[in-house]
Design a protein around this motif. Structure first.
Motif, PDB file in Angstrom:
ATOM      1  N   ALA A  45       0.906  -1.248  -0.048  1.00  0.00           N
ATOM      2  CA  ALA A  45      -0.115  -0.293   0.188  1.00  0.00           C
ATOM      3  C   ALA A  45       1.175   1.504   0.288  1.00  0.00           C
ATOM      4  CB  ALA A  45      -1.083  -0.700   0.976  1.00  0.00           C
ATOM      5  N   ARG A  46       1.851   1.014   1.096  1.00  0.00           N
ATOM      6  CA  ARG A  46       2.712   2.603   0.550  1.00  0.00           C
ATOM      7  C   ARG A  46       2.937   2.202  -0.615  1.00  0.00           C
ATOM      8  NH1 ARG A  46       6.294   5.126   4.823  1.00  0.00           N
ATOM      9  NH2 ARG A  46       7.889   6.028   4.302  1.00  0.00           N
ATOM     10  N   ILE A  47       3.434   1.677  -1.098  1.00  0.00           N
ATOM     11  CA  ILE A  47       3.933   2.068  -2.523  1.00  0.00           C
ATOM     12  C   ILE A  47       3.012   2.402  -3.276  1.00  0.00           C
ATOM     13  CG2 ILE A  47       5.557   0.602  -4.559  1.00  0.00           C
ATOM     14  CD1 ILE A  47       6.760  -0.943  -2.718  1.00  0.00           C
ATOM     15  N   ILE A  48       2.659   2.057  -3.308  1.00  0.00           N
ATOM     16  CA  ILE A  48       1.258   2.162  -4.249  1.00  0.00           C
ATOM     17  C   ILE A  48       1.053   3.901  -4.631  1.00  0.00           C
ATOM     18  CG2 ILE A  48      -1.125   1.931  -5.451  1.00  0.00           C
ATOM     19  CD1 ILE A  48       0.452  -0.126  -6.433  1.00  0.00           C
ATOM     20  N   ARG A  51       3.910   6.093  -5.700  1.00  0.00           N
ATOM     21  CA  ARG A  51       4.616   5.761  -6.338  1.00  0.00           C
ATOM     22  C   ARG A  51       3.278   6.307  -7.161  1.00  0.00           C
ATOM     23  NH1 ARG A  51       8.161   0.896  -7.573  1.00  0.00           N
ATOM     24  NH2 ARG A  51       8.777   1.959  -5.486  1.00  0.00           N
ATOM     25  N   TYR A  52       2.167   5.460  -7.390  1.00  0.00           N
ATOM     26  CA  TYR A  52       1.103   5.608  -8.340  1.00  0.00           C
ATOM     27  C   TYR A  52      -0.072   6.826  -7.544  1.00  0.00           C
ATOM     28  CZ  TYR A  52       3.492   1.925 -10.172  1.00  0.00           C
ATOM     29  OH  TYR A  52       4.119   0.920 -10.453  1.00  0.00           O
ATOM     30  N   GLY A  53      -0.205   7.046  -6.231  1.00  0.00           N
ATOM     31  CA  GLY A  53      -1.142   7.905  -5.657  1.00  0.00           C
ATOM     32  C   GLY A  53      -0.760   9.234  -5.607  1.00  0.00           C
ATOM     33  N   GLU A  54      -1.820   9.304  -4.307  1.00  0.00           N
ATOM     34  CA  GLU A  54      -1.178  12.150  -4.595  1.00  0.00           C
ATOM     35  C   GLU A  54       0.033  12.260  -3.768  1.00  0.00           C
ATOM     36  OE1 GLU A  54      -5.400  12.901  -3.978  1.00  0.00           O
ATOM     37  OE2 GLU A  54      -5.780  13.172  -6.164  1.00  0.00           O
ATOM     38  N   LYS A  58       9.153   9.155  -1.141  1.00  0.00           N
ATOM     39  CA  LYS A  58      10.502   9.460  -0.308  1.00  0.00           C
ATOM     40  C   LYS A  58      11.528   8.428  -0.493  1.00  0.00           C
ATOM     41  CE  LYS A  58       8.000  10.091   4.017  1.00  0.00           C
ATOM     42  NZ  LYS A  58       7.659   9.464   5.761  1.00  0.00           N
ATOM     43  N   ASP A  59      12.435   9.390  -0.986  1.00  0.00           N
ATOM     44  CA  ASP A  59      13.920   9.147  -1.390  1.00  0.00           C
ATOM     45  C   ASP A  59      13.677   7.332  -1.104  1.00  0.00           C
ATOM     46  OD1 ASP A  59      14.153  10.961  -2.770  1.00  0.00           O
ATOM     47  OD2 ASP A  59      15.707  11.827  -1.143  1.00  0.00           O
ATOM     48  N   SER A  60      13.758   7.051   0.099  1.00  0.00           N
ATOM     49  CA  SER A  60      13.844   6.003   0.805  1.00  0.00           C
ATOM     50  C   SER A  60      12.881   5.250   0.289  1.00  0.00           C
ATOM     51  CB  SER A  60      13.491   5.901   2.761  1.00  0.00           C
ATOM     52  OG  SER A  60      12.804   6.156   2.816  1.00  0.00           O
ATOM     53  N   ASP A  61      11.672   5.702  -0.277  1.00  0.00           N
ATOM     54  CA  ASP A  61      11.220   4.251  -0.858  1.00  0.00           C
ATOM     55  C   ASP A  61      11.180   4.267  -2.654  1.00  0.00           C
ATOM     56  OD1 ASP A  61       9.486   4.142   1.406  1.00  0.00           O
ATOM     57  OD2 ASP A  61       8.666   6.159   1.160  1.00  0.00           O
ATOM     58  N   LYS A  62      12.006   5.216  -3.079  1.00  0.00           N
ATOM     59  CA  LYS A  62      12.120   5.043  -4.426  1.00  0.00           C
ATOM     60  C   LYS A  62      13.449   3.571  -5.130  1.00  0.00           C
ATOM     61  CE  LYS A  62      12.307   9.473  -4.615  1.00  0.00           C
ATOM     62  NZ  LYS A  62      12.618  10.981  -5.802  1.00  0.00           N
TER      63      LYS A  62
END
Length: 114
Positions: A45-48, A51-54, A58-62
């Protein structure tokens, strides 16, 4: 020879069971695995969301790989199926048959999807 990409779910269940016995010592109990599943779904959910939501990513999630996180979800689902005696191949077939008979025209006739 069958590759991992086209294995039936029963083979995936066997592969996970073998891995658990060889490397995982034993299955976590069902409640622990349910908590683990919730954690893994949260990571998806965090990635979606970012990356795809509004939300901004964060740099740590890329560097997070959505495929790997989805595979983590699948792994825990398979663990839960194995330890509760669910044959995922049969359950999948029954679910798809039910969805097909119930929803065969539903989405085609949904004006929102046109």
């Amino acid at each position: 020879m069958m590759t991992t990409e086209n294995k039936p779910l029963s083979s995936v269940q066997e592969e996970v069971d073998t891995w658990i016995k060889e490397f995982g010592v034993r299955y976590f109990n069902e409640l622990t695995n349910m908590a683990q599943l919730t954690e893994e779904v949260g990571e998806v959910a965090r990635i979606i969301a970012r990356r795809y939501g509004e939300q901004s990513e964060k740099d740590s999630d890329k560097s997070k790989d959505l495929g790997e996180e989805l595979a983590d979800v699948l792994f825990v689902v398979v663990c839960l199926a194995n330890q509760t005696g669910v044959d995922l191949q049969s359950a999948w077939r029954a679910r798809m048959d039910k969805k097909t008979s119930r929803d065969k025209d539903r989405h085609k006739n949904n004006e929102k999807l046109q």
